[in-house]
Motif scaffolding. Structure first.
Motif: not given
Length: 393
Positions: A195-209
């Motif tokens: 809730k209300n979290a932010t992932i900013c521009e240009g980020s790369v996220v790999m699961g599990p996360f």
């Protein structure tokens, strides 16, 4: 109706220091939730705590004539919760690994497996018994928590046209979360955005996360697999197979791998840690239980940092480094593999004792900046830790 109490297993708690200096065992985070939150989710009831006397004021104990004592180091599941709820007074639930899961009694029992009637639990259980278990089990716990939290719920839509998702059915976004021009890859495991979290521009996220409530992933960050960023944390750079509990910052470039940070920690710009030895041998880690370096049995093992600790810019942490509570670490070169609580300085410059009242004032300012209360109870906990960990002359 029975009263639930989460207790600190005396054989486990010392092996989870420095994190258990400031919290009960069950308030360790592994996966999306803390161990306490897992028990609450599966039992549907809020337990109290049986912990160290100096922590008891912040984590109160409530007892009745009928109590079920829950091992705070156990990661609860549906099956475990069902078995616990079937316990009768005078019975103890024991895992196949010999660990006490829970017992039901009017009072605390020192040796429940010898004093009570044993009920075996045949399924495998996950127990956080060492600090490295926190990151070792984190990927599996993210998967388990994700299934529990998102069951029969619908994710908020991701409307940003510049974000690309792989396996979007394994991505869950809570209300108020924002994702901008990022790459989310859940092919190898789920991605949970709180809730209300932010992932900013240009980020790369790999699961599990997992990204906790009101936490932020800064621009251009690289979040690798099996990583948990707890509530209200701010992170950037590259993070791999690591856990940040809550309110901790690693906001700049630099690498953090196979590591665990407690609450209210801060890593300055370009902080890095080693998580693999050059000779590919097992990492040895300082143990508060034995006061020696113990073989973790693991090739990858990084940094373990207690609450309120800060590291200056470009600080380098060696493979398998343990830093205590409320230390201020800075300076050139690799730091010592064990930095005691309330230390000030670094390996090259030498360390001195952090003045207690100054350390408490800095902790107060750190917490107050986030509009969180830091009262007499929190200050007394730090004073107690200071006396426990201060070298005896």
């Amino acid at each position: 109706m029975t009263n639930f109490i989460l207790y600190d297993d005396a054989a486990i708690r010392p092996h989870l220091l420095p994190f258990t200096f400031t919290r009960p065992v069950s308030d360790v985070r592994c996966g999306i939730m803390t161990l306490t939150e897992k028990w609450v989710h599966y039992l549907g009831k809020t337990p109290s705590f049986l912990t160290e006397p100096y922590l008891q004021y912040k984590f109160p104990l409530i007892t009745t004539h009928d109590n079920t004592f829950l091992n705070g180091a156990v990661c609860a599941t549906v099956a475990i919760a069902n078995a616990v709820e079937k316990l009768q007074v005078g019975q103890v639930l024991v895992g196949s690994n010999g660990i006490t899961i829970a017992y039901r009694s009017p009072f605390e029992v020192v040796q429940p497996q010898t004093e009570l009637s044993v009920i075996p639990f045949p399924e495998p259980i996950t127990v956080i018994q060492h600090v490295w278990d926190i990151f070792v089990e984190n990927g599996a716990q993210i998967n388990a928590d994700f299934a529990a939290i998102t069951h029969q719920r619908t994710s908020q839509p991701l409307n940003d046209p510049h974000t690309h998702c792989y396996a979007p059915e394994r991505i869950f976004i809570e209300e108020g979360a924002k994702v901008r021009a990022a790459i989310l890859n859940a092919e190898n495991g789920p991605i949970y955005i709180g809730k209300n979290a932010t992932i900013c521009e240009g980020s790369v996220v790999m699961g599990p996360f997992s990204l906790g409530e009101s936490a932020t992933v800064n621009w251009g960050a690289k979040m690798r697999m099996n990583t948990t960023i707890g509530p209200h944390c701010k992170v950037g750079g590259e993070i791999s197979n690591s856990v940040l509990f809550s309110y901790s910052n690693k906001g700049h470039d630099g690498f953090l791998g196979n590591s665990v940070l407690g609450e209210w920690c801060n890593l300055g710009a370009n902080c890095n840690n080693s998580n693999l030895k050059n000779d590919y041998t097992n990492v040895k880690l300082y143990s508060y239980a034995t006061h020696t370096l113990e073989d973790t049995g693991r090739l990858f093992c990084g940094l373990f940092m207690g609450d309120y600790t800060k590291a200056g810019i470009s600080t380098m942490f060696n493979t398998g480094t343990v830093v205590g509570v409320n230390a201020n670490v800075f300076g050139a070169g690799f730091q010592s593999k064990h930095i005691p609580s309330f230390s000030w300085g670094g390996a090259a410059e030498g360390t001195t004792e952090y003045r207690l009242e100054k350390a408490i004032q800095v902790a107060y300012e750190t917490v107050s900046r986030r509009n969180v209360r830091f009262g007499e109870i929190e200050q007394d906990i730090l004073r107690s830790i200071f006396e426990q960990t201060r070298p005896r002359l």
